[in-house]
Write an enzyme that holds these catalytic residues in place. Structure first.
Site, PDB file in Angstrom:
ATOM      1  N   SER A  21      97.159  12.674  65.134  1.00  0.00           N
ATOM      2  CA  SER A  21      96.503  13.983  65.020  1.00  0.00           C
ATOM      3  C   SER A  21      96.777  14.912  66.210  1.00  0.00           C
ATOM      4  O   SER A  21      96.986  16.108  66.005  1.00  0.00           O
ATOM      5  CB  SER A  21      94.989  13.819  64.855  1.00  0.00           C
ATOM      6  OG  SER A  21      94.699  13.349  63.587  1.00  0.00           O
ATOM      7  N   THR A  67      87.964   8.370  64.318  1.00  0.00           N
ATOM      8  CA  THR A  67      88.792   7.325  63.721  1.00  0.00           C
ATOM      9  C   THR A  67      88.228   5.949  64.059  1.00  0.00           C
ATOM     10  O   THR A  67      87.153   5.826  64.669  1.00  0.00           O
ATOM     11  CB  THR A  67      90.281   7.525  64.113  1.00  0.00           C
ATOM     12  OG1 THR A  67      91.074   6.624  63.338  1.00  0.00           O
ATOM     13  CG2 THR A  67      90.535   7.281  65.593  1.00  0.00           C
ATOM     14  N   LYS A  71      83.851   5.377  62.601  1.00  0.00           N
ATOM     15  CA  LYS A  71      83.481   6.214  61.450  1.00  0.00           C
ATOM     16  C   LYS A  71      82.083   5.875  60.933  1.00  0.00           C
ATOM     17  O   LYS A  71      81.319   6.768  60.589  1.00  0.00           O
ATOM     18  CB  LYS A  71      84.494   6.017  60.319  1.00  0.00           C
ATOM     19  CG  LYS A  71      85.873   6.594  60.612  1.00  0.00           C
ATOM     20  CD  LYS A  71      86.789   6.359  59.428  1.00  0.00           C
ATOM     21  CE  LYS A  71      88.136   6.996  59.655  1.00  0.00           C
ATOM     22  NZ  LYS A  71      88.980   6.953  58.464  1.00  0.00           N
ATOM     23  N   GLU A  83      76.674  15.364  51.889  1.00  0.00           N
ATOM     24  CA  GLU A  83      76.172  14.426  50.879  1.00  0.00           C
ATOM     25  C   GLU A  83      77.111  13.217  50.769  1.00  0.00           C
ATOM     26  O   GLU A  83      76.671  12.071  50.726  1.00  0.00           O
ATOM     27  CB  GLU A  83      76.072  15.154  49.534  1.00  0.00           C
ATOM     28  CG  GLU A  83      75.467  14.294  48.446  1.00  0.00           C
ATOM     29  CD  GLU A  83      75.734  14.842  47.047  1.00  0.00           C
ATOM     30  OE1 GLU A  83      76.313  15.933  46.911  1.00  0.00           O
ATOM     31  OE2 GLU A  83      75.366  14.138  46.092  1.00  0.00           O
ATOM     32  N   ASN A  92      84.486  11.148  59.207  1.00  0.00           N
ATOM     33  CA  ASN A  92      85.754  11.174  59.955  1.00  0.00           C
ATOM     34  C   ASN A  92      85.982  12.514  60.637  1.00  0.00           C
ATOM     35  O   ASN A  92      87.036  12.735  61.225  1.00  0.00           O
ATOM     36  CB  ASN A  92      86.949  10.748  59.091  1.00  0.00           C
ATOM     37  CG  ASN A  92      87.412  11.818  58.126  1.00  0.00           C
ATOM     38  OD1 ASN A  92      86.655  12.727  57.771  1.00  0.00           O
ATOM     39  ND2 ASN A  92      88.651  11.719  57.702  1.00  0.00           N
ATOM     40  N   ALA A 133      87.643  -1.731  48.916  1.00  0.00           N
ATOM     41  CA  ALA A 133      86.386  -0.984  48.804  1.00  0.00           C
ATOM     42  C   ALA A 133      85.746  -0.816  50.178  1.00  0.00           C
ATOM     43  O   ALA A 133      84.521  -0.767  50.309  1.00  0.00           O
ATOM     44  CB  ALA A 133      85.450  -1.710  47.842  1.00  0.00           C
ATOM     45  N   GLY A 134      86.573  -0.735  51.218  1.00  0.00           N
ATOM     46  CA  GLY A 134      86.076  -0.513  52.578  1.00  0.00           C
ATOM     47  C   GLY A 134      85.928   0.984  52.835  1.00  0.00           C
ATOM     48  O   GLY A 134      85.706   1.770  51.895  1.00  0.00           O
ATOM     49  N   GLY A 247     101.135   6.485  53.122  1.00  0.00           N
ATOM     50  CA  GLY A 247      99.994   6.701  54.022  1.00  0.00           C
ATOM     51  C   GLY A 247     100.162   7.938  54.896  1.00  0.00           C
ATOM     52  O   GLY A 247      99.219   8.735  55.024  1.00  0.00           O
TER      53      GLY A 247
HETATM   54  P1  NAD Z   1      87.975  -1.442  56.115  1.00  0.00           P
HETATM   55  O1  NAD Z   1      88.030  -2.669  56.942  1.00  0.00           O
HETATM   56  O2  NAD Z   1      86.728  -0.618  56.077  1.00  0.00           O
HETATM   57  O3  NAD Z   1      88.303  -1.824  54.577  1.00  0.00           O
HETATM   58  C1  NAD Z   1      89.376  -2.641  54.184  1.00  0.00           C
HETATM   59  C2  NAD Z   1      88.978  -3.361  52.902  1.00  0.00           C
HETATM   60  O4  NAD Z   1      90.108  -4.086  52.424  1.00  0.00           O
HETATM   61  C3  NAD Z   1      87.844  -4.397  53.101  1.00  0.00           C
HETATM   62  O5  NAD Z   1      86.805  -4.135  52.178  1.00  0.00           O
HETATM   63  C4  NAD Z   1      88.521  -5.738  52.836  1.00  0.00           C
HETATM   64  O6  NAD Z   1      87.654  -6.679  52.231  1.00  0.00           O
HETATM   65  C5  NAD Z   1      89.650  -5.319  51.905  1.00  0.00           C
HETATM   66  N1  NAD Z   1      90.776  -6.260  51.866  1.00  0.00           N
HETATM   67  C6  NAD Z   1      91.464  -6.757  52.926  1.00  0.00           C
HETATM   68  N2  NAD Z   1      92.449  -7.563  52.485  1.00  0.00           N
HETATM   69  C7  NAD Z   1      92.388  -7.561  51.130  1.00  0.00           C
HETATM   70  C8  NAD Z   1      93.157  -8.175  50.094  1.00  0.00           C
HETATM   71  N3  NAD Z   1      94.183  -8.982  50.385  1.00  0.00           N
HETATM   72  N4  NAD Z   1      92.812  -7.939  48.807  1.00  0.00           N
HETATM   73  C9  NAD Z   1      91.758  -7.144  48.503  1.00  0.00           C
HETATM   74  N5  NAD Z   1      91.004  -6.528  49.439  1.00  0.00           N
HETATM   75  C10 NAD Z   1      91.325  -6.734  50.731  1.00  0.00           C
HETATM   76  O7  NAD Z   1      89.216  -0.573  56.584  1.00  0.00           O
HETATM   77  P2  NAD Z   1      89.465   1.008  56.298  1.00  0.00           P
HETATM   78  O8  NAD Z   1      88.829   1.795  57.376  1.00  0.00           O
HETATM   79  O9  NAD Z   1      89.105   1.288  54.887  1.00  0.00           O
HETATM   80  O10 NAD Z   1      91.033   1.115  56.531  1.00  0.00           O
HETATM   81  C11 NAD Z   1      91.957   0.499  55.629  1.00  0.00           C
HETATM   82  C12 NAD Z   1      93.361   0.966  55.965  1.00  0.00           C
HETATM   83  O11 NAD Z   1      93.475   2.371  55.701  1.00  0.00           O
HETATM   84  C13 NAD Z   1      93.771   0.779  57.424  1.00  0.00           C
HETATM   85  O12 NAD Z   1      95.086   0.238  57.437  1.00  0.00           O
HETATM   86  C14 NAD Z   1      93.780   2.196  57.964  1.00  0.00           C
HETATM   87  O13 NAD Z   1      94.716   2.346  59.014  1.00  0.00           O
HETATM   88  C15 NAD Z   1      94.196   2.995  56.758  1.00  0.00           C
HETATM   89  N6  NAD Z   1      93.811   4.422  56.765  1.00  0.00           N
HETATM   90  C16 NAD Z   1      94.768   5.326  56.426  1.00  0.00           C
HETATM   91  C17 NAD Z   1      94.443   6.675  56.358  1.00  0.00           C
HETATM   92  C18 NAD Z   1      95.502   7.681  55.987  1.00  0.00           C
HETATM   93  O14 NAD Z   1      95.244   8.885  56.100  1.00  0.00           O
HETATM   94  N7  NAD Z   1      96.651   7.245  55.534  1.00  0.00           N
HETATM   95  C19 NAD Z   1      93.143   7.121  56.642  1.00  0.00           C
HETATM   96  C20 NAD Z   1      92.184   6.152  56.983  1.00  0.00           C
HETATM   97  C21 NAD Z   1      92.526   4.805  57.036  1.00  0.00           C
END
Ligand code: NAD
Length: 269
Positions: A21, A67, A71, A83, A92, A133-134, A247
């Site tokens: 960023s 980040t 978050k 909301e 974020n 679903a993270g 991404g």
């Molecule tokens: P998080 O830890 O909150 O969520 C990740 C989810 O993935 C968890 O719920 C976990 O249980 C699940 N998971 C992990 N391995 C798995 C598998 N093999 N099968 C099914 N589910 C699985 O993380 P987050 O904050 O949601 O970030 C996830 C990714 O997104 C990171 O790599 C982050 O860098 C990337 N990200 C990219 C952008 C973008 O703009 N491109 C923005 C935000 C985050």
């Protein structure tokens, strides 16, 4: 060049050296003659309360991008949140109001939708599968529902996370059919990897490889992972003739949403 009159925005996380960023925003500020600059801030979690107090009093600071890993932890400590940020329990981006109040939003899902739109995908009436679903998966799922998908399937290594997100979405978007799990990739117009799987060149897929046989060329396949840009999932999708979304495309597509919320750029850059 920073001047005494330069107004600031920041990005906060820990670690912070990997974020893109600052260069993206500072390049835009310079190219558009704006007397603004973005600072990267790496802060310890035990200093967050003091940091927020400092932000409230920091008069030449307009806002902060948030980040990993802050978050969720910051969502509950601001003066007000949107909301969707309240529902998702994560922010974020923070805007500092002129009176010092800190307002939060989460525009990860909007960035995803902007990038999907540039890749020719319109969400209304479509069927989507989101794996993960993270934090970011929840934000993407929320925005897809808000944009009118007809059905959304969720999958995550943690069933509890899937169920929590499904409950939240069903409550907020009664018209969208929310399912947990999937048997085949056929029939989805959008497949999203919102897990970190595929990051760092491990060669891993976020779904069983045998499911790829049912992936149709008409499906847009998107990944949130930023490095490598072409993840194993995207490479496999491209081989099958699918359109892909990376991404970095998602990250770049939300710069306007972040900047606009902080009041330092238009919505469309
Ligand atoms: P998080 O830890 O909150 O969520 C990740 C989810 O993935 C968890 O719920 C976990 O249980 C699940 N998971 C992990 N391995 C798995 C598998 N093999 N099968 C099914 N589910 C699985 O993380 P987050 O904050 O949601 O970030 C996830 C990714 O997104 C990171 O790599 C982050 O860098 C990337 N990200 C990219 C952008 C973008 O703009 N491109 C923005 C935000 C985050």
């Amino acid at each position: 060049m920073l001047h005494g009159s330069t107004e600031l925005v920041a990005i906060v996380g820990s670690p912070i050296t990997q974020v893109k960023s600052p260069e993206n925003f500072n390049r835009w500020f310079q190219a558009n003659g704006q007397n603004l600059a973005m600072l990267p801030i790496d802060i310890r979690e035990d200093a967050l309360d003091a940091f927020l107090d400092t932000l409230r009093g920091w008069q030449n600071l307009r806002g902060v991008v948030v980040t990993v890993p802050y978050k969720q932890v910051l969502a509950g400590r601001l003066d007000a949140v949107s909301e969707r940020a309240a529902a998702l329990g994560s922010v974020n981006v923070i805007r500092r109001q002129a009176d010092g109040r800190l307002l939060g939003d989460n525009v990860d899902g909007e960035g995803f939708l902007n990038a999907a739109c540039l890749n020719g995908f319109q969400a209304r009436g479509k069927r989507a599968l989101v794996i993960g679903a993270g934090g970011v998966g929840s934000a993407i799922a929320w925005s897809l529902c808000q944009a009118g998908v007809s059905s959304l399937a969720l999958s995550d290594a943690s069933t509890a996370r899937c169920e929590t997100l499904a409950g939240l979405l069903r409550k907020a978007f009664g018209a969208v059919q929310i399912e947990i799990g999937y048997d085949s990739l056929a029939g989805f117009e959008l497949l999203v990897n919102a897990t970190p799987v595929g990051m760092g060149g491990t060669g891993e897929l976020p779904l069983p490889a045998e499911h790829l046989h049912s992936l149709q060329a008409s499906t847009l396949v998107a990944d949130v992972v930023t490095s490598p840009e072409i993840t194993p999932l995207l490479a496999a999708a491209r081989e099958r003739g699918c359109s892909i979304q990376t991404g970095p495309q998602m990250a770049f597509a939300q710069l306007g949403n972040l900047g606009h919320f902080m009041g330092v750029t238009p919505l469309q850059l």
